[in-house]
Design a protein around this motif. Structure first.
Motif, PDB file in Angstrom:
ATOM      1  N   LEU A  48      94.159  63.863  58.827  1.00  9.84           N
ATOM      2  CA  LEU A  48      93.279  63.502  59.774  1.00  9.84           C
ATOM      3  C   LEU A  48      93.405  61.988  60.126  1.00  9.84           C
ATOM      4  CD1 LEU A  48      90.126  65.460  57.959  1.00  9.84           C
ATOM      5  CD2 LEU A  48      91.626  66.423  59.685  1.00  9.84           C
ATOM      6  N   ARG A  49      92.445  61.653  61.036  1.00  8.40           N
ATOM      7  CA  ARG A  49      92.574  60.436  61.489  1.00  8.40           C
ATOM      8  C   ARG A  49      91.247  59.761  61.175  1.00  8.40           C
ATOM      9  NH1 ARG A  49      95.543  61.119  67.493  1.00  8.40           N
ATOM     10  NH2 ARG A  49      94.205  63.057  67.394  1.00  8.40           N
ATOM     11  N   ASP A  50      91.471  58.636  60.540  1.00  6.67           N
ATOM     12  CA  ASP A  50      90.126  57.906  59.745  1.00  6.67           C
ATOM     13  C   ASP A  50      89.830  56.679  60.658  1.00  6.67           C
ATOM     14  OD1 ASP A  50      89.594  55.435  57.251  1.00  6.67           O
ATOM     15  OD2 ASP A  50      88.357  57.045  57.807  1.00  6.67           O
ATOM     16  N   VAL A  51      88.678  56.691  61.214  1.00  7.77           N
ATOM     17  CA  VAL A  51      88.104  55.374  61.926  1.00  7.77           C
ATOM     18  C   VAL A  51      87.023  55.003  61.126  1.00  7.77           C
ATOM     19  CG1 VAL A  51      87.165  54.274  63.956  1.00  7.77           C
ATOM     20  CG2 VAL A  51      89.086  56.113  64.064  1.00  7.77           C
ATOM     21  N   GLU A  52      86.933  53.535  60.824  1.00  9.31           N
ATOM     22  CA  GLU A  52      85.577  53.241  60.257  1.00  9.31           C
ATOM     23  C   GLU A  52      84.842  52.140  60.936  1.00  9.31           C
ATOM     24  OE1 GLU A  52      86.886  51.820  56.155  1.00  9.31           O
ATOM     25  OE2 GLU A  52      87.349  53.980  55.887  1.00  9.31           O
ATOM     26  N   TYR A  53      83.600  52.292  60.930  1.00  7.25           N
ATOM     27  CA  TYR A  53      82.626  51.313  61.569  1.00  7.25           C
ATOM     28  C   TYR A  53      81.898  50.690  60.568  1.00  7.25           C
ATOM     29  CZ  TYR A  53      78.967  49.323  64.472  1.00  7.25           C
ATOM     30  OH  TYR A  53      77.929  48.598  65.243  1.00  7.25           O
ATOM     31  N   SER A  54      81.948  49.287  59.952  1.00  9.39           N
ATOM     32  CA  SER A  54      81.254  48.590  59.204  1.00  9.39           C
ATOM     33  C   SER A  54      80.133  47.847  59.878  1.00  9.39           C
ATOM     34  CB  SER A  54      81.997  47.634  58.655  1.00  9.39           C
ATOM     35  OG  SER A  54      83.138  48.166  57.811  1.00  9.39           O
ATOM     36  N   ILE A  55      79.051  48.250  59.691  1.00  8.40           N
ATOM     37  CA  ILE A  55      77.626  47.584  60.221  1.00  8.40           C
ATOM     38  C   ILE A  55      77.569  46.217  59.963  1.00  8.40           C
ATOM     39  CG2 ILE A  55      76.519  49.837  60.170  1.00  8.40           C
ATOM     40  CD1 ILE A  55      74.757  48.990  57.999  1.00  8.40           C
TER      41      ILE A  55
END
Length: 590
Positions: free
Chosen positions: A521-528
């Motif tokens: 799967l393709r993992d994308v992370e958004y850190s607040i």
């Protein structure tokens, strides 16, 4: 002159006159004595010759019989221990294993178990049509076949027939050798070196016990016994282990595993089973989907998948809700009725019992340590297969819809929303929830996605929900158990993980990002940012919770858990989020 020298009774060489009887007491008595002596010598030599001839014949026959016996013993021993249904499958074979996964130290006692009771073993009924008789060792250790039948099996039809006495002698020798064969061939090696310990407590995550041979379970006593063959080294040991994948979790009760010694009487079997059994706990941190998979389902997959369903589960601390929620997975891993171990008052006898569950890491599989080198990709595809989701060759829904539109020639007339990638937006119910959820949903739609807002709950039907997740191209949510639904995504779908404030990047990657990538799967992370956390409004910008998260973590995981996992909610800055949404959109279109 008359010659008086011829006094013998022998006739003259030149005449045929009859011999004149010798006078009493004269030379005729000596001649008779010599003749008798001559006859005795000849008779002795003839008798000696006959004895020598007989000895030579008998010795050769006995030598032939001894060689025959040795040949019979050598050839017949494997047949005694072989059951066609119990032969080990190759590592890549899809065939099921009954006694196949039992290591080579299985004893004759294990082979004596009734293999005909592999189905419906709780009720003790044989499966329909199971009426053939296997060539296995009977209860006394002797082969059920006669000497004549053994002769046919080992191919003696071209050898000379021997008399009945020799047949009986040979048969008896074969029987005696069969009686001693198992002990001689298996136990003697064990006497030279102690057997491998039943329980292994060296792994930092879990304890595991594995019994091959005569294994007996007593569920209501939370006890599993090993009954060793006579003379085995290492008998009389005892272990107490927690039968789940987290050995230090205090919520898991102990199971006692004991190896009996020669002075201890083994309890009688109330039921016999021809397949292995696994004893494991369902409680602990379960009821959280992440822990359900990480602590039970993935370790159960690692421990039992290679049995191909030919294994029975004995569940300690059974949770009815767990059985209902994950029944399809449990039924696929085992074709047999699940036994409530704590309530089981009988003595179940198995050829192989495993107590505990193997685990490699949180929500992960190490292929080097897994049977058949299983990976997290294997596990995801297995879960999708269990829930009858499309096979791996099927592309993500967005691309499948695009292909279908192009094939039908209706691309220009298709509604825009039908060709948009579909994004499931998960909102948590308590901690780390999105406080501006409607605003986020609107931003996602504005970015070019079809948005599907979801607030999962524990009673959600996985069978139905899995199809909903499968219909999506993106799964978006804050770091937490809701992202565990990524098992139902298709290959190359995207998981967009929102990482909370407080140096949460490492657990976010370890618990979800890494496993997602291992599952293709393709993992994308958004850190607040700090301002996107409700902790900012609660404690202010100068509080260490905001200004120095590292100092909070240094004080122990409990404090970090309190602030960053339990107290924190999220208010996303949708303007700051927009570029990340565009990044995901381009990945799907690429």
């Amino acid at each position: 002159m008359v010659n008086h020298s011829r006094t013998s009774s022998e006739p003259s060489p030149t005449t045929s006159m009859p011999a004149v009887p010798a006078a009493k007491g004269g030379g005729g008595g000596v001649a008779r004595t010599l003749a008798q002596h001559h006859q005795a010598v000849v008779g002795f030599l003839f008798g000696f010759f006959l004895i020598l001839l007989l000895y030579t014949t008998v010795s050769g026959q006995l030598g032939s019989e001894d060689a025959t016996v040795r040949a019979v013993t050598t050839q017949s021993t494997p047949a005694v221990h072989t059951d066609q249904r119990d032969r080990t499958a190759s590592p890549t074979s899809p065939t099921t294993t009954t006694a196949t996964s039992i290591p080579s130290n299985a004893t004759t006692q294990g082979n004596n178990l009734e293999r005909g009771n592999e189905q419906n073993n709780v009720e003790g009924k044989k499966p329909a049509g199971e009426d053939r008789k296997d060539n296995i060792v009977d209860g006394t250790g002797k082969n059920n076949q006669t000497g004549e039948e053994l002769g046919k099996i080992i191919g003696r039809s071209d050898q000379p027939a021997v008399n009945d006495a020799s047949d009986k002698m040979e048969e008896e020798l074969i029987r005696q050798d069969i009686d001693k064969g198992s002990t001689k061939n298996e136990t003697s090696a064990k006497l030279g070196a102690p057997r491998k310990p039943i329980c292994d407590q060296t792994d930092p995550r879990y304890d595991i016990c594995e019994i091959s041979g005569d294994a007996r379970t007593m569920g209501n006593k939370r006890t599993v016994l090993y009954v060793p063959p006579v003379g085995e080294v290492g008998a009389g040991e005892e272990w107490n282990i927690r039968d789940q994948s987290r050995k230090y979790l205090e919520y898991i009760n102990n199971v006692t595993v004991r190896s009996l010694n020669v002075s201890q009487m083994a309890p009688e079997c109330t039921s016999r089973h021809g397949v292995p059994a696994v004893v494991f706990a369902m409680n602990g941190l379960t009821s959280n989907p992440w822990h359900d998979f990480s602590d039970v389902l993935i370790p159960l997959f690692i421990t039992t998948r290679a049995f191909e369903g030919e294994v029975q589960f004995l569940v300690s601390d059974l949770q009815p809700w767990f059985l209902e929620k994950y029944r399809l997975i449990l039924r696929n891993l085992s074709r047999y009725d699940i036994v409530d171990f704590n309530q089981d008052g009988g003595v179940r006898c198995y050829p192989h019992v495993i107590v505990g569950l193997r685990s490699h890491r949180d929500l992960g599989i190490d292929p080097a340590r897994a049977p058949r080198n299983y990976t997290m990709l294997d596990f995801r595809l297995y879960i999708r297969e269990v829930y009858s989701l499309p096979p791996p060759a099927v592309d993500i829904p967005f691309k499948e819809a695009t292909k279908a539109a192009a094939a039908s020639g209706a691309g220009g007339g298709m509604a825009t929303d039908q060709r948009r990638p579909r994004l499931m937006l998960i909102n948590r119910g308590r901690t780390r929830k999105f406080v501006n959820f409607p605003e986020i949903a609107a931003a996602v739609q504005a970015a070019g996605f079809e948005v599907l807002p979801i607030e999962p709950h524990r009673d959600l039907s996985i069978q139905e929900f899995s199809r909903t997740v499968d219909s999506c191209d993106v799964l978006m949510g804050a770091h937490g158990a809701g992202l565990t639904n990524f098992f139902f995504l298709r290959t190359n779908a995207v998981m967009l993980q929102v990482v909370p404030w407080g140096h949460m990047e490492h657990p976010s990657m370890a618990f979800y990002g890494g496993p997602a990538r291992e599952m293709r799967l393709r993992d994308v992370e958004y850190s607040i940012t700090a301002e996107e956390s409700t902790l900012y409004d609660k404690y202010g910008k100068d509080h260490p919770v905001i200004s120095d998260p590292a100092s909070i973590h240094k004080q122990g995981w409990q404090l970090g858990m309190r602030y960053y996992w339990l107290e924190q909610d999220i208010k996303l800055n949708v303007t700051r989020l927009a570029p990340t949404l565009q990044q995901v959109l381009q990945m799907l279109k690429g």
